[in-house]
Design a protein around this motif. Structure first.
Motif, PDB file in Angstrom:
ATOM      1  N   ALA A  76       3.806 -10.520 -21.885  1.00  0.00           N
ATOM      2  CA  ALA A  76       3.893  -9.703 -23.090  1.00  0.00           C
ATOM      3  C   ALA A  76       5.035  -8.708 -22.989  1.00  0.00           C
ATOM      4  CB  ALA A  76       2.566  -8.973 -23.321  1.00  0.00           C
ATOM      5  N   ASP A  77       5.235  -8.157 -21.801  1.00  0.00           N
ATOM      6  CA  ASP A  77       6.311  -7.193 -21.602  1.00  0.00           C
ATOM      7  C   ASP A  77       7.682  -7.849 -21.798  1.00  0.00           C
ATOM      8  OD1 ASP A  77       7.011  -4.408 -20.653  1.00  0.00           O
ATOM      9  OD2 ASP A  77       8.091  -5.581 -19.162  1.00  0.00           O
ATOM     10  N   ALA A  78       7.807  -9.113 -21.422  1.00  0.00           N
ATOM     11  CA  ALA A  78       9.070  -9.822 -21.621  1.00  0.00           C
ATOM     12  C   ALA A  78       9.311 -10.129 -23.094  1.00  0.00           C
ATOM     13  CB  ALA A  78       9.081 -11.113 -20.807  1.00  0.00           C
ATOM     14  N   LEU A  79       8.238 -10.314 -23.850  1.00  0.00           N
ATOM     15  CA  LEU A  79       8.357 -10.637 -25.272  1.00  0.00           C
ATOM     16  C   LEU A  79       8.680  -9.416 -26.125  1.00  0.00           C
ATOM     17  CD1 LEU A  79       5.343 -13.094 -25.698  1.00  0.00           C
ATOM     18  CD2 LEU A  79       7.769 -13.683 -25.903  1.00  0.00           C
ATOM     19  N   VAL A  80       8.105  -8.281 -25.763  1.00  0.00           N
ATOM     20  CA  VAL A  80       8.262  -7.067 -26.572  1.00  0.00           C
ATOM     21  C   VAL A  80       9.370  -6.218 -25.964  1.00  0.00           C
ATOM     22  CG1 VAL A  80       7.134  -5.011 -27.481  1.00  0.00           C
ATOM     23  CG2 VAL A  80       5.836  -7.143 -27.248  1.00  0.00           C
ATOM     24  N   ARG A 123       1.746 -17.660 -31.347  1.00  0.00           N
ATOM     25  CA  ARG A 123       2.334 -17.326 -32.654  1.00  0.00           C
ATOM     26  C   ARG A 123       1.391 -17.704 -33.795  1.00  0.00           C
ATOM     27  NH1 ARG A 123       5.498 -13.949 -35.566  1.00  0.00           N
ATOM     28  NH2 ARG A 123       6.418 -15.042 -37.342  1.00  0.00           N
ATOM     29  N   GLU A 124       0.742 -18.846 -33.688  1.00  0.00           N
ATOM     30  CA  GLU A 124      -0.216 -19.257 -34.719  1.00  0.00           C
ATOM     31  C   GLU A 124      -1.344 -18.240 -34.857  1.00  0.00           C
ATOM     32  OE1 GLU A 124      -1.623 -23.120 -33.749  1.00  0.00           O
ATOM     33  OE2 GLU A 124       0.281 -24.120 -34.184  1.00  0.00           O
ATOM     34  N   ARG A 147      23.441 -17.285 -30.720  1.00  0.00           N
ATOM     35  CA  ARG A 147      21.974 -17.267 -30.786  1.00  0.00           C
ATOM     36  C   ARG A 147      21.378 -16.219 -29.849  1.00  0.00           C
ATOM     37  NH1 ARG A 147      20.451 -20.995 -34.924  1.00  0.00           N
ATOM     38  NH2 ARG A 147      21.828 -22.814 -34.785  1.00  0.00           N
ATOM     39  N   LEU A 148      22.204 -15.521 -29.120  1.00  0.00           N
ATOM     40  CA  LEU A 148      21.696 -14.612 -28.096  1.00  0.00           C
ATOM     41  C   LEU A 148      20.823 -13.505 -28.671  1.00  0.00           C
ATOM     42  CD1 LEU A 148      24.707 -14.222 -25.631  1.00  0.00           C
ATOM     43  CD2 LEU A 148      22.443 -15.135 -25.113  1.00  0.00           C
ATOM     44  N   ASP A 149      21.233 -12.907 -29.757  1.00  0.00           N
ATOM     45  CA  ASP A 149      20.466 -11.800 -30.317  1.00  0.00           C
ATOM     46  C   ASP A 149      19.087 -12.254 -30.774  1.00  0.00           C
ATOM     47  OD1 ASP A 149      22.464 -10.005 -29.821  1.00  0.00           O
ATOM     48  OD2 ASP A 149      23.283 -10.044 -31.857  1.00  0.00           O
ATOM     49  N   VAL A 150      19.042 -13.376 -31.470  1.00  0.00           N
ATOM     50  CA  VAL A 150      17.772 -13.849 -32.043  1.00  0.00           C
ATOM     51  C   VAL A 150      16.821 -14.348 -30.959  1.00  0.00           C
ATOM     52  CG1 VAL A 150      16.716 -15.519 -33.615  1.00  0.00           C
ATOM     53  CG2 VAL A 150      18.887 -14.427 -34.227  1.00  0.00           C
ATOM     54  N   TYR A 151      17.367 -15.011 -29.939  1.00  0.00           N
ATOM     55  CA  TYR A 151      16.519 -15.659 -28.937  1.00  0.00           C
ATOM     56  C   TYR A 151      16.590 -14.983 -27.573  1.00  0.00           C
ATOM     57  CZ  TYR A 151      16.070 -19.168 -32.527  1.00  0.00           C
ATOM     58  OH  TYR A 151      15.803 -19.799 -33.715  1.00  0.00           O
ATOM     59  N   ALA A 152      17.006 -13.717 -27.560  1.00  0.00           N
ATOM     60  CA  ALA A 152      17.083 -12.972 -26.298  1.00  0.00           C
ATOM     61  C   ALA A 152      15.727 -12.866 -25.625  1.00  0.00           C
ATOM     62  CB  ALA A 152      17.646 -11.579 -26.553  1.00  0.00           C
ATOM     63  N   ARG A 153      14.662 -12.822 -26.399  1.00  0.00           N
ATOM     64  CA  ARG A 153      13.322 -12.707 -25.806  1.00  0.00           C
ATOM     65  C   ARG A 153      12.973 -13.951 -25.001  1.00  0.00           C
ATOM     66  NH1 ARG A 153      13.362  -9.886 -30.455  1.00  0.00           N
ATOM     67  NH2 ARG A 153      12.358  -7.833 -30.490  1.00  0.00           N
ATOM     68  N   GLN A 198       3.987  -9.467 -34.569  1.00  0.00           N
ATOM     69  CA  GLN A 198       4.576 -10.611 -35.270  1.00  0.00           C
ATOM     70  C   GLN A 198       6.099 -10.563 -35.220  1.00  0.00           C
ATOM     71  OE1 GLN A 198       2.785 -10.119 -39.116  1.00  0.00           O
ATOM     72  NE2 GLN A 198       0.987 -11.380 -38.622  1.00  0.00           N
ATOM     73  N   ARG A 199       6.660  -9.368 -35.354  1.00  0.00           N
ATOM     74  CA  ARG A 199       8.115  -9.218 -35.329  1.00  0.00           C
ATOM     75  C   ARG A 199       8.692  -9.663 -33.985  1.00  0.00           C
ATOM     76  NH1 ARG A 199      11.428  -4.964 -33.696  1.00  0.00           N
ATOM     77  NH2 ARG A 199       9.649  -3.557 -33.406  1.00  0.00           N
ATOM     78  N   HIS A 200       8.037  -9.296 -32.913  1.00  0.00           N
ATOM     79  CA  HIS A 200       8.546  -9.633 -31.586  1.00  0.00           C
ATOM     80  C   HIS A 200       8.374 -11.110 -31.247  1.00  0.00           C
ATOM     81  CE1 HIS A 200       9.713  -5.662 -30.194  1.00  0.00           C
ATOM     82  NE2 HIS A 200       8.584  -5.159 -30.664  1.00  0.00           N
ATOM     83  N   THR A 201       7.552 -11.827 -31.982  1.00  0.00           N
ATOM     84  CA  THR A 201       7.340 -13.254 -31.710  1.00  0.00           C
ATOM     85  C   THR A 201       7.883 -14.136 -32.821  1.00  0.00           C
ATOM     86  OG1 THR A 201       5.105 -13.138 -32.680  1.00  0.00           O
ATOM     87  CG2 THR A 201       5.293 -12.822 -30.292  1.00  0.00           C
ATOM     88  N   HIS A 202       8.669 -13.553 -33.718  1.00  0.00           N
ATOM     89  CA  HIS A 202       9.197 -14.309 -34.856  1.00  0.00           C
ATOM     90  C   HIS A 202      10.030 -15.507 -34.411  1.00  0.00           C
ATOM     91  CE1 HIS A 202      10.625 -15.127 -38.896  1.00  0.00           C
ATOM     92  NE2 HIS A 202      11.876 -15.045 -38.478  1.00  0.00           N
ATOM     93  N   PHE A 203      10.728 -15.375 -33.277  1.00  0.00           N
ATOM     94  CA  PHE A 203      11.579 -16.467 -32.804  1.00  0.00           C
ATOM     95  C   PHE A 203      10.780 -17.733 -32.514  1.00  0.00           C
ATOM     96  CE2 PHE A 203      10.027 -14.767 -28.850  1.00  0.00           C
ATOM     97  CZ  PHE A 203      10.054 -15.809 -27.943  1.00  0.00           C
ATOM     98  N   LEU A 204       9.470 -17.599 -32.340  1.00  0.00           N
ATOM     99  CA  LEU A 204       8.626 -18.751 -32.039  1.00  0.00           C
ATOM    100  C   LEU A 204       8.317 -19.596 -33.274  1.00  0.00           C
ATOM    101  CD1 LEU A 204       6.192 -17.052 -29.517  1.00  0.00           C
ATOM    102  CD2 LEU A 204       7.980 -18.731 -28.995  1.00  0.00           C
TER     103      LEU A 204
END
Length: 213
Positions: free
Chosen positions: A52-56, A98-99, A188-194, A148-154
């Motif tokens: 979770a810490d890596a995602l947020v 994400r679901e 794509r780095l900014d969008v998929y940095a997580r 949801q914002r932090h997992t939008h890339f999924l």
């Protein structure tokens, strides 16, 4: 690097190229961070929290979001634990996470009730649900929105494909010669940095633990 050195590296040992956008010229491997979590491990809570810490991500210039990010991490941790302890093995993925975060209101409410009834993960799943349900409606909605914002890339089918299974384990890399390339186009780095942060974090953690065992 994968395009230039991949063929040579493959002659030395297994080659795994995590390449969701298919720019390396190699078939993409997949890695599912949740597959490394053991429901019976006493460290399950800490391992889920690390994911979770890596995602947020906490941008240094957005101190005002610190509270919402911390609450989002706590709730995402609870949902990761739910996936690992209660979902079928095939659904223990970031895509399923994400679901769950984007369920319609009535289904989401049912999920929280089910989480409250869980005694898995030392009660951490139930605590996560209780913590969320104890919030005022506006605060709870803000926490959920932030998660949801932090997992939008999924929502990307490419991300789902590259995280739905594991073709290798980082812990096994120390037992022989193998190569892992993580490929992400600059645009794509900014969008998929997580995702990149998640893979690097998991690789370091698993490698360190394997060396200590």
């Amino acid at each position: 690097n994968a395009r230039i050195t991949g063929s040579t590296r493959a002659q030395m040992g297994p080659l795994y190229v995590l390449d969701p956008f298919g720019i390396s010229g190699h078939p993409s491997a997949a890695f599912n961070p949740l597959s490394e979590l053991d429901p019976a491990s006493p460290d399950l809570g800490e391992d889920a929290a690390a994911l979770a810490d890596a995602l947020v991500v906490d941008p240094p210039d957005q101190v005002q979001d610190a509270h919402w990010n911390e609450e989002a991490k706590a709730f995402i941790t609870g949902l990761i634990l739910w996936c690992v302890c209660h979902e079928p093995e095939a659904d223990r993925t970031l895509g399923r996470l994400r679901e769950l975060l984007t369920l319609p209101g009535d289904k989401f409410a049912e999920l929280l009730v089910d989480m409250q009834d869980s005694d898995k993960a030392g009660g951490l799943i139930a605590r996560a649900a209780n913590r969320h349900l104890s919030k005022a409606d506006r605060e709870a909605a803000s926490v959920l929105s932030n998660a949801q914002r932090h997992t939008h890339f999924l929502d990307s089918p490419r991300m789902i494909a590259v995280t739905q299974k594991s073709d290798f384990r980082f812990a096994d890399l120390r037992d022989g010669i193998a190569s892992v390339f993580v490929v992400l186009p600059p645009d794509r780095l900014d969008v998929y940095a997580r995702w990149l942060r998640l893979i690097v974090s998991q690789g370091l953690q698993d490698s360190v633990r394997a060396a200590q065992s």
